[in-house]
Design a protein around this motif. Structure first.
Motif, PDB file in Angstrom:
ATOM      1  N   SER A  33     -79.296  46.211 -36.752  1.00 53.90           N
ATOM      2  CA  SER A  33     -78.553  44.990 -36.414  1.00 53.90           C
ATOM      3  C   SER A  33     -77.051  45.163 -36.586  1.00 53.90           C
ATOM      4  CB  SER A  33     -79.021  43.826 -37.290  1.00 53.90           C
ATOM      5  OG  SER A  33     -78.522  43.975 -38.620  1.00 53.90           O
ATOM      6  N   GLY A  34     -76.630  46.210 -37.296  1.00 57.69           N
ATOM      7  CA  GLY A  34     -75.207  46.432 -37.517  1.00 57.69           C
ATOM      8  C   GLY A  34     -74.633  45.629 -38.670  1.00 57.69           C
ATOM      9  N   MET A  35     -75.497  45.044 -39.500  1.00 63.27           N
ATOM     10  CA  MET A  35     -75.003  44.288 -40.649  1.00 63.27           C
ATOM     11  C   MET A  35     -74.296  45.239 -41.617  1.00 63.27           C
ATOM     12  SD  MET A  35     -78.177  41.668 -41.302  1.00 63.27           S
ATOM     13  CE  MET A  35     -77.265  40.498 -42.304  1.00 63.27           C
ATOM     14  N   THR A  36     -73.361  44.709 -42.373  1.00 64.71           N
ATOM     15  CA  THR A  36     -72.575  45.475 -43.340  1.00 64.71           C
ATOM     16  C   THR A  36     -73.221  45.382 -44.714  1.00 64.71           C
ATOM     17  OG1 THR A  36     -70.576  44.912 -42.124  1.00 64.71           O
ATOM     18  CG2 THR A  36     -70.288  45.698 -44.378  1.00 64.71           C
ATOM     19  N   LYS A  37     -73.325  46.514 -45.399  1.00 63.04           N
ATOM     20  CA  LYS A  37     -73.866  46.517 -46.759  1.00 63.04           C
ATOM     21  C   LYS A  37     -72.796  45.967 -47.701  1.00 63.04           C
ATOM     22  CE  LYS A  37     -76.305  49.126 -50.159  1.00 63.04           C
ATOM     23  NZ  LYS A  37     -77.312  50.079 -50.413  1.00 63.04           N
ATOM     24  N   ILE A  38     -73.203  45.026 -48.563  1.00 60.69           N
ATOM     25  CA  ILE A  38     -72.281  44.404 -49.518  1.00 60.69           C
ATOM     26  C   ILE A  38     -72.988  44.264 -50.860  1.00 60.69           C
ATOM     27  CG2 ILE A  38     -71.043  43.131 -47.716  1.00 60.69           C
ATOM     28  CD1 ILE A  38     -72.591  40.616 -48.728  1.00 60.69           C
ATOM     29  N   ALA A  39     -72.281  43.754 -51.846  1.00 60.44           N
ATOM     30  CA  ALA A  39     -72.857  43.499 -53.165  1.00 60.44           C
ATOM     31  C   ALA A  39     -73.750  42.264 -53.116  1.00 60.44           C
ATOM     32  CB  ALA A  39     -71.752  43.299 -54.192  1.00 60.44           C
ATOM     33  N   ALA A  40     -74.843  42.304 -53.858  1.00 63.45           N
ATOM     34  CA  ALA A  40     -75.731  41.146 -53.975  1.00 63.45           C
ATOM     35  C   ALA A  40     -75.008  40.037 -54.744  1.00 63.45           C
ATOM     36  CB  ALA A  40     -77.014  41.540 -54.677  1.00 63.45           C
ATOM     37  N   GLU A  41     -75.430  38.793 -54.529  1.00 62.20           N
ATOM     38  CA  GLU A  41     -74.749  37.655 -55.145  1.00 62.20           C
ATOM     39  C   GLU A  41     -75.616  36.881 -56.127  1.00 62.20           C
ATOM     40  OE1 GLU A  41     -73.301  35.326 -51.890  1.00 62.20           O
ATOM     41  OE2 GLU A  41     -71.920  36.886 -51.242  1.00 62.20           O
ATOM     42  N   ASP A  42     -76.867  36.658 -55.803  1.00 58.87           N
ATOM     43  CA  ASP A  42     -77.720  35.838 -56.652  1.00 58.87           C
ATOM     44  C   ASP A  42     -78.185  36.632 -57.871  1.00 58.87           C
ATOM     45  OD1 ASP A  42     -78.727  33.149 -54.969  1.00 58.87           O
ATOM     46  OD2 ASP A  42     -77.932  34.788 -53.759  1.00 58.87           O
ATOM     47  N   ASP A  43     -78.275  35.964 -59.018  1.00 58.71           N
ATOM     48  CA  ASP A  43     -78.572  36.620 -60.294  1.00 58.71           C
ATOM     49  C   ASP A  43     -79.758  37.566 -60.243  1.00 58.71           C
ATOM     50  OD1 ASP A  43     -76.443  35.334 -61.448  1.00 58.71           O
ATOM     51  OD2 ASP A  43     -77.648  33.771 -62.398  1.00 58.71           O
ATOM     52  N   ARG A  44     -80.847  37.155 -59.656  1.00 59.62           N
ATOM     53  CA  ARG A  44     -82.049  37.978 -59.650  1.00 59.62           C
ATOM     54  C   ARG A  44     -81.909  39.221 -58.769  1.00 59.62           C
ATOM     55  NH1 ARG A  44     -87.405  34.480 -59.572  1.00 59.62           N
ATOM     56  NH2 ARG A  44     -87.842  35.357 -61.603  1.00 59.62           N
TER      57      ARG A  44
END
Length: 105
Positions: A33-44
């Motif tokens: 899909s071409g999405m960019t890898k980023i840092a997760a946000e939600d605690d779990r």
């Protein structure tokens, strides 16, 4: 909205992954899909820190991934895969869905 079709396509891939107990189907769809890898946000999800996003103006498509061990003290069981899909526009969440399925044995 720009990401409605992509959101539905990825949810369909998640359904296929769930039916086959195979993360590779959804992971390939996310990668393609071409999405960019980023840092997760939600605690779990922060510990695994696997997340992807696509942005267009105020619209965003966001996916986070984690897994956990379902084994007990005397039984070896497959991991549980958890994907959280979120589609916000500005501060309003248009859609959010969590998909959970076991790994193949």
């Amino acid at each position: 909205m720009k990401f409605n079709n992509l959101y539905e396509l990825l949810l369909s891939a998640a359904s296929d992954s769930s039916a086959e107990n195979d993360v590779q189907i959804l992971d390939a769809a996310i990668h393609n899909s071409g999405m960019t890898k980023i840092a997760a946000e939600d605690d779990r999800f922060v510990e695994m820190n696997t997340a992807y996003e696509a942005r267009y103006g105020e619209e965003r498509l966001f996916i986070q991934y984690r897994y956990y061990d379902t084994s007990g003290p005397f039984s070896n069981q497959p991991d549980m895969n958890v994907y959280l899909f979120r589609h916000p526009r500005g501060s309003k969440v248009i859609s959010e869905k969590q998909i959970k399925f076991l790994d193949k044995n």
